[in-house]
Structure formats: structure tokens, C-alpha cells
Design an enzyme around this catalytic site. Sequence first.
Site, short mmCIF file in Angstrom:
data_model
loop_
_atom_site.label_atom_id
_atom_site.label_comp_id
_atom_site.label_asym_id
_atom_site.label_seq_id
_atom_site.Cartn_x
_atom_site.Cartn_y
_atom_site.Cartn_z
N GLU A 259 0.88 -1.18 0.00
CA GLU A 259 0.00 0.00 0.00
C GLU A 259 0.91 1.21 0.00
O GLU A 259 1.46 1.57 1.04
CB GLU A 259 -0.89 0.00 1.25
CG GLU A 259 -1.88 -1.13 1.33
CD GLU A 259 -3.09 -0.92 0.41
OE1 GLU A 259 -3.14 0.09 -0.32
OE2 GLU A 259 -3.98 -1.78 0.42
N CYS A 293 -2.70 8.87 3.01
CA CYS A 293 -2.35 8.29 1.71
C CYS A 293 -3.39 8.63 0.66
O CYS A 293 -3.07 9.13 -0.41
CB CYS A 293 -2.20 6.78 1.85
SG CYS A 293 -3.62 5.99 2.64
P1 NAD Z 1 8.22 5.18 4.70
O1 NAD Z 1 8.21 4.36 3.47
O2 NAD Z 1 9.33 6.13 4.90
O3 NAD Z 1 8.22 4.25 6.00
C1 NAD Z 1 7.23 3.28 6.23
C2 NAD Z 1 7.79 2.16 7.09
O4 NAD Z 1 8.79 1.46 6.34
C3 NAD Z 1 8.45 2.61 8.38
O5 NAD Z 1 8.07 1.71 9.40
C4 NAD Z 1 9.94 2.49 8.07
O6 NAD Z 1 10.75 2.26 9.19
C5 NAD Z 1 9.94 1.27 7.16
N1 NAD Z 1 11.11 1.16 6.27
C6 NAD Z 1 11.89 2.16 5.78
N2 NAD Z 1 12.82 1.66 4.95
C7 NAD Z 1 12.64 0.32 4.91
C8 NAD Z 1 13.25 -0.75 4.20
N3 NAD Z 1 14.27 -0.54 3.37
N4 NAD Z 1 12.76 -2.00 4.37
C9 NAD Z 1 11.70 -2.23 5.18
N5 NAD Z 1 11.08 -1.25 5.89
C10 NAD Z 1 11.54 0.00 5.74
O7 NAD Z 1 6.79 5.91 4.72
P2 NAD Z 1 6.25 7.02 5.72
O8 NAD Z 1 7.01 8.29 5.46
O9 NAD Z 1 6.23 6.46 7.10
O10 NAD Z 1 4.74 7.19 5.22
C11 NAD Z 1 4.35 8.10 4.25
C12 NAD Z 1 4.08 7.42 2.93
O11 NAD Z 1 3.19 6.31 3.12
C13 NAD Z 1 3.36 8.31 1.93
O12 NAD Z 1 3.93 8.13 0.65
C14 NAD Z 1 1.94 7.79 1.93
O13 NAD Z 1 1.21 8.05 0.75
C15 NAD Z 1 2.16 6.34 2.16
N6 NAD Z 1 0.96 5.71 2.71
C16 NAD Z 1 0.25 4.84 1.94
C17 NAD Z 1 -0.92 4.26 2.42
C18 NAD Z 1 -1.74 3.30 1.60
O14 NAD Z 1 -2.63 2.65 2.14
N7 NAD Z 1 -1.48 3.16 0.33
C19 NAD Z 1 -1.35 4.57 3.72
C20 NAD Z 1 -0.59 5.47 4.49
C21 NAD Z 1 0.57 6.02 3.97
#
Ligand code: NAD
Length: 485
Positions: A259, A293
Site C-alpha cells: 500500500e 495516503c
Molecule cells: P516510509 O516508506 O518512509 O516508512 C514506512 C515504514 O517502512 C516505516 O516503518 C519504516 O521504518 C519502514 N522502512 C523504511 N525503509 C525500509 C526498508 N528498506 N525496508 C523495510 N522497511 C523500511 O513511509 P512514511 O514516510 O512512514 O509514510 C508516508 C508514505 O506512506 C506516503 O507516501 C503515503 O502516501 C504512504 N501511505 C500509503 C498508504 C496506503 O494505504 N497506500 C497509507 C498510508 C501512507
Amino acid sequence: MTTGTATTSPTASSTLPSFTYEELLAAITAPNGREILDPATGELVGRVPESTVEDLEQALTRARGKQPEWAAVPDAERSALLLLAADAVEANAAALAELLSREQGKPVHNGPNAMFEVGGAVAWLRATASLPLEAETLFDDETGHAVLSYEPIGVIGAISPWNWPMMISVWQIAPALRMGNTVVAKPSEYTPLSVLGLAHVLNQVLPEGLLTVVAGGREVGEVLSKHAGVDKVMFTGSTDTGKAIMRSAADSLTRLTLELGGNDAGIVLPDADPQAIAEGLFWGAFINTGQTCAALKRLYVHEDVYDAVCEALTEVAAAMPMGQGRDEKNVLGPLQNKAQYQIVAELVEQARAGGGRVLLGGDPLEDQPGYFYPATLVADLDDDNALVVEEQFGPALPIVKYSTVDEAVHMANRLDVGLGASVWGSDVATAREVASRIQAGTVWINKHGAVDPRMPFGGVKSSGFGVEFGVEGLKALGVPKVISS
Ligand code: NAD
């Protein structure tokens, strides 16, 4: 899997443990943990005990050991436990909402904020417990007999972001448990206390070892997503991280639901009533101060109603108080972190430099201690301005004028993302026809971002793949198995 449908909890809510905010915080923090600061004030919320890769290994071993036992529990009992878990969250709503507000920034009571998010967690637990998922007879005739059912996958790694940490964690955890899996959850490093607090409450009623939270940094997420002890990763976060996870998961062929980010378009048709839609447009774009999101992130308005929509939306947005979350009057909070604040401020500057007309906001609130950026509307933008093409993930909405519906549909579809979208107009049949031409997982009519546990939700293009919610979402936490004779 053959399922029964549970609708009542096995014990009364009055017997459930209920924590004060202070008790909850004391249960999940550690004196030598990493500082978590309130994004509205800079004050210390608590110190999070950070998990190491060794802690993750132990959690995965434990989850693996418990999974067969949990899978053997009849589905009706698993559902009943989820209902009890919902009751437990409800009984602790005040403490959870305060924790969420202090850590994430969103106001406690007013608007679709912390109490709303905790309420969403309760609603999703209940709905997920009650979804029907019967074994399906594919055929039963003179050629033979075939039945399709869904088996548990095993151990689920649940990686979540910082914007709706409790609700999104429940979106991952509830269907995973319902389907007979165990879960190791890795919250965002920005909002670990919210997920630890939620899990602490859930674990008061769930059997021991089904749900463990490892509150580490990105490196812990990376190890989780490439670990052979994880059978599926449920990931919600940015598109770049989704791509990294897909690479990590390749060697062990770990299943994925991704997602990812979006840049949802909203199209206002020429027959829309600007006054009637203004509040819906506002909350579509500014829910959770835009850190959502599936928020409305770029607005296309027909020239016939352009000025009136700009005016009505400005009037609504100007009346929405922003500030510290425990102040009852506020409906908008700060950005959750400095990096996101800077992204929003920079995109608004690029919009101004590109000839955008700032209708509201546009200047950072320097007199506040937290990461407050005012609700901002920028009109008259070209469709290739950075504020339009990049995901702002904050309180700044670009508005673009269009002349023909074909042009608006083209602009809505031209980006490589497609999570949600919306069409606004008085004639719903026309709006539905336009919706059918938009490339997105969900297209709402005269509303935006209204996710529902009965409707599968997911993205197309770089917004990811797989769905959550509804029966399709449950199936995503199982593996299909056919028995044919
Ligand atoms: P992010 O991708 O920076 O982090 C999300 C999670 O991934 C965190 O827990 C982080 O520690 C982890 N992470 C980071 N690097 C990783 C790796 N290499 N391997 C595994 N895990 C890793 O996202 P964010 O800044 O926390 O959230 C914002 C983004 O999320 C926006 O782009 C938003 O649109 C998206 N989002 C999407 C949805 C959806 O349902 N599609 C819902 C909410 C947020």
C-alpha cells in the site's frame, strides 16, 4: 477455510482492563530508550525501547512457534477474540487517543483525528471479525468436485507508517490474525509508541505470542522484509520503500501487499454546486493535516465553477483552527516531523515561483514551537508544477483550472500513481461515467478518502498492489487451496 461468523464477544467489556494514559505510557516506555518528542510542542512524550535485529529474530521464532496452535483454533473463536480485542481498544480509547495525539500530533477530540482513529481501529477489528469467508464449491457435477478454501500463510511482517499508526496497524494485524497467522509488527520510527500502546491493549486479551511489536528503525524493517522466517509482508508506506522491500523479498519469495504513496486527483464537474461540496473537498484534502495516503492531493476544477469553488473552499479552510492537539478547539494539528514540514514548505515555494496564486496560507507559522504549516490553497497552477506532480503529504492543495472533461481525465491519469480519486458533480450518473475512466483503486463520488471495511482498498500503478479490507482483503492473508476429486 470454512468460517462461522461471530457477532458477540465472549466476555463483557466491563471485565476488560482499562489503563490511564500514565499507566499505558509506563507499560511501553523504558528509562534508557530513544526520546520521542511531541511534534506540536517539542516536549518529551516518552522513551521508546528500540528493538535490535536479535530481538526481531526472537520475535519471529516465537511467532513461528505459536502459529500452528493459533491456526488450529476454530475460525469462530478467532473472530470472537478479535471482537474482544475491539472491546479492549474501546475500553482504553481515551488513553490511546491521548498517546496518539501527543506522538503523532493530531488533535484528540475534534474532527477526524485521534478519537476518530481509535474508533476506526475498533470498527475495523469488529468488521474484520465478522466478514464471511466460506469455502467455495467451484463445481460439483458429473465431471467432478472442487472446493476452494484459504489456509493461513504463516508469520506476517506488518510494516507501518507514521500518519495513521494505530488504524493502519489494525488494518494489517486484524485480517492476519483472523486468517490464522501470527504477526510481528514494525512501526514507523516516528510513531512507535502508538503501535506499542495499541499492541499492549490488544495483548491483554489475545493469547500470548500472537502479536509482537519490534520498534526499531529502518534497518529492522529491512531485515524483516528479507527474513526467511516471514511468509508475507504487509507494507504501508512510501513508493520508494515499497520498491526496496520488493527487492529484499525477492530471494525468499516472500509474498507482499504493498500500500504505497498516492497523488489523488479530484475532478469538479461543471454542474457541481460549489457551496455544497466545499466542506467535503476540504476534509478530502486536509484530513490529518493532509498526511493521508488517500487524501485529495490535486484538484481539477471546470472553468464554469472555478472561481466559485476557489472562494467557497477558501472560506471553509480559513475557518478551521490549527494548533496543539489537547486544545479542544483545534481540528488540524502539526506535520508529524521536520522532514515532512520541509517538503511541504518547499513545494509551496515552487508553486509560488511557478505563478501559483496563494488563496490561503502559504507562509510557515513561525510563532509556534511545533511543525505547524497552515492550511494552504494555491490556485492557477500549471499541471506540471511540482506541487501538482509530487506527493505533498501535508496541508497544501494545488488547484488547476480545466475546460473539457477529457482534459481533466487526461490530467488525472497522467501520473504514475493511482490510489484514490474523486469526481464531484450534481448528476451522479455523469459523475460515475467520469469515475469509470479514472485509473485508481477507488474513485469516490462527492466525497474523498472514505475508506470502508467492506470495500477492498488498494492502488494501481506505483501506488502498489494487493488489497486490504473486505473479503478480498481477508483472502490476501491466506493461501488458496483447492481440493478436487
Ligand atoms: P516510509 O516508506 O518512509 O516508512 C514506512 C515504514 O517502512 C516505516 O516503518 C519504516 O521504518 C519502514 N522502512 C523504511 N525503509 C525500509 C526498508 N528498506 N525496508 C523495510 N522497511 C523500511 O513511509 P512514511 O514516510 O512512514 O509514510 C508516508 C508514505 O506512506 C506516503 O507516501 C503515503 O502516501 C504512504 N501511505 C500509503 C498508504 C496506503 O494505504 N497506500 C497509507 C498510508 C501512507
